[in-house]
Design a protein around this motif. Structure first.
Motif, PDB file in Angstrom:
ATOM      1  N   PHE A  37     100.965  34.609   2.302  1.00 14.92           N
ATOM      2  CA  PHE A  37      99.780  34.777   3.136  1.00 14.92           C
ATOM      3  C   PHE A  37      98.570  34.036   2.564  1.00 14.92           C
ATOM      4  O   PHE A  37      97.684  33.629   3.307  1.00 14.92           O
ATOM      5  CB  PHE A  37      99.503  36.265   3.372  1.00 14.92           C
ATOM      6  N   HIS A  38      98.555  33.827   1.247  1.00 14.82           N
ATOM      7  CA  HIS A  38      97.534  32.931   0.685  1.00 14.82           C
ATOM      8  C   HIS A  38      97.767  31.504   1.178  1.00 14.82           C
ATOM      9  O   HIS A  38      96.826  30.779   1.531  1.00 14.82           O
ATOM     10  CB  HIS A  38      97.559  32.976  -0.843  1.00 14.82           C
ATOM     11  N   TYR A  42      94.882  33.144   4.219  1.00 16.12           N
ATOM     12  CA  TYR A  42      94.238  34.457   4.188  1.00 16.12           C
ATOM     13  C   TYR A  42      93.327  34.555   2.970  1.00 16.12           C
ATOM     14  O   TYR A  42      93.646  34.041   1.892  1.00 16.12           O
ATOM     15  CB  TYR A  42      95.301  35.569   4.125  1.00 16.12           C
ATOM     16  N   SER A  43      92.188  35.232   3.129  1.00 17.62           N
ATOM     17  CA  SER A  43      91.262  35.440   2.018  1.00 17.62           C
ATOM     18  C   SER A  43      91.806  36.500   1.068  1.00 17.62           C
ATOM     19  O   SER A  43      92.763  37.226   1.394  1.00 17.62           O
ATOM     20  CB  SER A  43      89.897  35.891   2.544  1.00 17.62           C
ATOM     21  N   ALA A  46      91.589  39.899   2.677  1.00 20.74           N
ATOM     22  CA  ALA A  46      92.600  40.068   3.719  1.00 20.74           C
ATOM     23  C   ALA A  46      93.976  40.345   3.114  1.00 20.74           C
ATOM     24  O   ALA A  46      94.727  41.196   3.611  1.00 20.74           O
ATOM     25  CB  ALA A  46      92.654  38.820   4.598  1.00 20.74           C
ATOM     26  N   ILE A  47      94.311  39.662   2.021  1.00 17.42           N
ATOM     27  CA  ILE A  47      95.598  39.900   1.355  1.00 17.42           C
ATOM     28  C   ILE A  47      95.639  41.311   0.768  1.00 17.42           C
ATOM     29  O   ILE A  47      96.641  42.020   0.872  1.00 17.42           O
ATOM     30  CB  ILE A  47      95.841  38.850   0.257  1.00 17.42           C
ATOM     31  N   ILE A 101      99.316  41.091  11.801  1.00 17.17           N
ATOM     32  CA  ILE A 101      98.763  41.915  10.724  1.00 17.17           C
ATOM     33  C   ILE A 101      99.223  43.374  10.841  1.00 17.17           C
ATOM     34  O   ILE A 101      99.661  43.968   9.845  1.00 17.17           O
ATOM     35  CB  ILE A 101      97.217  41.844  10.714  1.00 17.17           C
TER      36      ILE A 101
END
Length: 406
Positions: A37-38, A42-43, A46-47, A101
């Motif tokens: 997800f990185h 994603y920030s 968010a992770i 999500i």
């Protein structure tokens, strides 16, 4: 000494085998989710939020799971945990277009429940193997189980980074689900019924521990594990990937080495803390080692803040942190099993690991928030503050095993 009952030992080894296999997939899953997800952009916050339900339901599971294990048996709670992890992995193995999500968070919730059912079942089963007056043996076997678990979790981190590079996210999930399905079939066939079942049916109102020493240890555990996860869960892997430009394999390998070394040290904790000299750990051991950990963390935070050789500081400093943290964790893991009551041991262990899960939840949320707002050095300063709190709480522990038993 371990009781000379081959069937008991056989059951313990089967529980450990289940725990080991589950742990590898759990470590791999954590690394796969963070890196994948990185990679998708994603920030850090968010992770961290993707793991929110994983940690939150770990809190709930440990609180209720100990009561459930005492009522229906640890064999059932362990098998339920394996089945739930398989469902979570299959959900995450869906094509990327379906990975919304909410779906990822729901799958992580299932995985969090599964992991803590599995861990609580494995840790609680040890109490039945060792007689109450053999505290050296109890410490040794708790250390072996905990240390081997963490070494394998480290292997899982490496596996997660490697699988993401080799076969991608979805196929990795499906492969791990297939392995756990085989483990579940073996467990259903071979694991003894009524393992860890209490003689009397505990009431749901009894889920909160009435033991002062368990409550104190649980509070200390909460801050101890929050102090680790505030930099470890999100801040460190994102820092290695984004700031130091490490590849997925490099990031996964470093974190794997960290956890493997941590697990090996846990396994040798009884030798390091002086059990050969005839002592079993009490308050002084716990307090001494958490103060050492606090000092290591403070120095590390300061060096990262200065920007002094960041790569060298991270590699060496966090390995030292891991080694000292391993001793702290092993001491705690022994004491909770030692303090727990003989009948319905899973209730005390479950309550304690509920606090452990609360610490991970707090650390996970802060890891994303603090890292995004202020960077890795700030995460380590927050860790230092939490370890000071752990030290203060530890002052209230009984001086020795004998004292708590009176």
């Amino acid at each position: 000494m371990i009781k000379a009952l081959p069937q008991q030992l056989k059951q313990y080894l089967l529980v450990t085998f289940n725990y080991w296999n589950f742990t590898i997939t759990d470590g791999a899953l954590r690394m796969l989710v963070v890196l994948y997800f990185h990679q998708l952009g994603y920030s850090a916050i968010a992770i961290a939020m993707l793991f929110l339900f994983y940690e939150f339901f770990g809190v709930v599971t440990n609180l209720i799971g100990g009561w459930l294990g005492a009522r229906i048996g640890l064999n059932h709670t362990m098998n339920i945990g394996l089945a739930m992890q398989i469902v979570a992995l299959l959900a995450l193995g869906l094509p990327s277009a379906f990975l919304s999500i909410p779906l990822v968070m729901a799958a992580q919730a299932l995985s969090g429940i599964a992991k803590d059912l599995n861990k609580m079942s494995a840790k609680s089963s040890i109490k039945g193997l060792v007689s109450g007056d053999q505290q050296h043996s109890l410490y040794k076997w708790v250390a072996i189980l905990t240390g081997s678990k963490n070494a394998l979790k480290g292997f899982g981190f490496f596996l997660g980074g490697a699988l993401l590079n080799l076969i991608g996210f979805q196929l990795s999930m499906l492969a791990m689900a297939a392995v756990l399905f085989v483990v579940l079939l073996l467990s259903l066939k071979l694991l003894e019924k009524d393992l860890g079942k209490a003689k009397s049916k505990p009431k749901f109102s009894q889920i909160f521990s009435k033991s002062p020493q368990i409550n104190i240890l649980a509070a200390a555990r909460l801050f101890l594990f929050a102090a680790r996860d505030v930099w470890f869960v999100v801040g460190l892997p994102v820092f290695l990937s984004a700031s130091l430009d490490w590849s997925h394999i490099q990031t996964g390998s470093f974190m794997a080495c960290w956890v493997v070394a941590y697990g090996v040290v846990q396994g040798f904790a009884p030798r390091i803390t002086g059990s050969k000299s005839g002592k079993v750990p009490g308050r002084s051991s716990v307090l001494s080692w958490v103060l050492i950990l606090s000092a290591v963390t403070g120095v590390l935070a300061y060096l990262i803040q200065l920007g002094w050789q960041p790569q060298l500081t991270i590699i060496v400093g966090l390995l030292i942190f891991g080694l000292v943290f391993a001793i702290n964790s092993s001491l705690h893991s022994y004491l909770v099993v030692s303090y727990a009551s003989e009948d319905g041991v899973s209730m005390d262990v479950g309550f304690y690991y509920m606090a452990n899960a609360m610490g991970r939840l707090l650390g996970t949320i802060l890891s994303g928030v603090v890292f995004q707002m202020a960077g890795l050095a700030a995460c380590l300063w927050v860790s230092f503050g939490m370890l000071v709190i752990t030290s203060v709480i530890s002052l209230a522990l009984p001086k020795s095993h004998i004292e708590q038993a009176i």
